[in-house]
Design an enzyme around this catalytic site. Sequence first.
Site, short mmCIF file in Angstrom:
data_model
loop_
_atom_site.label_atom_id
_atom_site.label_comp_id
_atom_site.label_asym_id
_atom_site.label_seq_id
_atom_site.Cartn_x
_atom_site.Cartn_y
_atom_site.Cartn_z
N THR A 16 -12.79 3.14 72.25
CA THR A 16 -12.28 3.39 73.61
C THR A 16 -13.35 3.90 74.57
OG1 THR A 16 -11.60 5.61 72.97
CG2 THR A 16 -9.93 3.87 72.82
N ASP A 17 -14.43 4.49 74.01
CA ASP A 17 -15.43 5.14 74.88
C ASP A 17 -16.02 4.20 75.93
OD1 ASP A 17 -15.03 7.50 73.55
OD2 ASP A 17 -16.89 7.44 72.40
N THR A 46 -12.57 3.91 66.92
CA THR A 46 -11.73 4.86 66.18
C THR A 46 -10.60 4.14 65.43
OG1 THR A 46 -12.29 6.67 67.64
CG2 THR A 46 -10.18 6.85 66.49
#
Length: 326
Positions: free
Chosen positions: A89-90, A12
């Site tokens: 971040t996932d 992101t």
Amino acid sequence: QPVVQFIATGGTIAMKIDPVTKGVVPAISGDDLMQTVPDAGKYATVEVNNFSNMSANYVEAKWWTRLTKAVDDALARPEVAGVVIAHGTDTMEETAYWLDLTVKSDKPVILIGAQRNASSPDFDGPRNLLNAIRIATTEQARGKGVMLAMNNQINAARSVTKTHTGDVETFKSGDFGFLGEVWEDKVIFTNAPLRRQHIDIGTAEMPRVEILAMFGGADGSLLRYAVDQGAKGIVVQAVGMGNMNVSMFEAVKYALSKNVPVVVATRVPNGRTMPVYGFVGGGKTSYEAGAVMAGDLSPQKARLLLMLLLQSGVSAQAELQAAFDR
Ligand SMILES: NC(=O)C[C@H](N)C(=O)O
């Protein structure tokens, strides 16, 4: 002045809202990100490595192996003080733990990302990037392994997990707490990670290791299917201290009968799996049947440790258990 290599991989932090589809998609490079932190030059000479620009959902063993090599190559150069990696971040906690296990140097490696994309007026990427560059040039960051630093908070690779899908305060280390904090004037470390180990990446392809979940009414059929499909290792996301029902336990025994190692982790965020419960499917019965207890490693990290151990030739229960207890 120290050199910091900034490896941009996507996430992101490198995404914007597509004007046509309105979806959030990869859009900006590592060089673009450096433009957002004009103060970086006060701390280090930053060199950009545009490694990839993808959602962290696409990470896999081959990609991780290439990333380890990129980090090792950068840190082997004497003038390089540390590496900063921008990442989605996932799955950031998986990449962090993988690198913690495989990178050779004790120089700092800091993973960062963003929860709000680069189209957002309160984009959180620049703060995290500048903080990471500052951590990379902080003497105390050496020997702390791979760190994940967002929202001014520094976490150790082994214990960190994503706890919120959208909030900028998402990465936490549960009961273990933060390694330190980043303030305007300085970076402060208050803890050190003691449970670290190194595993060399060999030349063989990474073995297939699957995660199968226990839940009320699980019938174990997918675990058996994974074994039949050629999985070389199984991680069970069990419940509580590492417990499961009779069907899942029978499936675990099926895997073990085919010489497929089984590691029992838990879906509970804190605490550890242990050979305690003696009812059929309790952690003690799985352990006595030949399974390994993941302890406090999450299922997704237990999978990485199992994968790396298997490719290094470790597969017996006692040796695997010793590595999980390390
Ligand atoms: N906040 C993020 O970075 C989420 C994004 N889907 C990723 O992991 O690439």
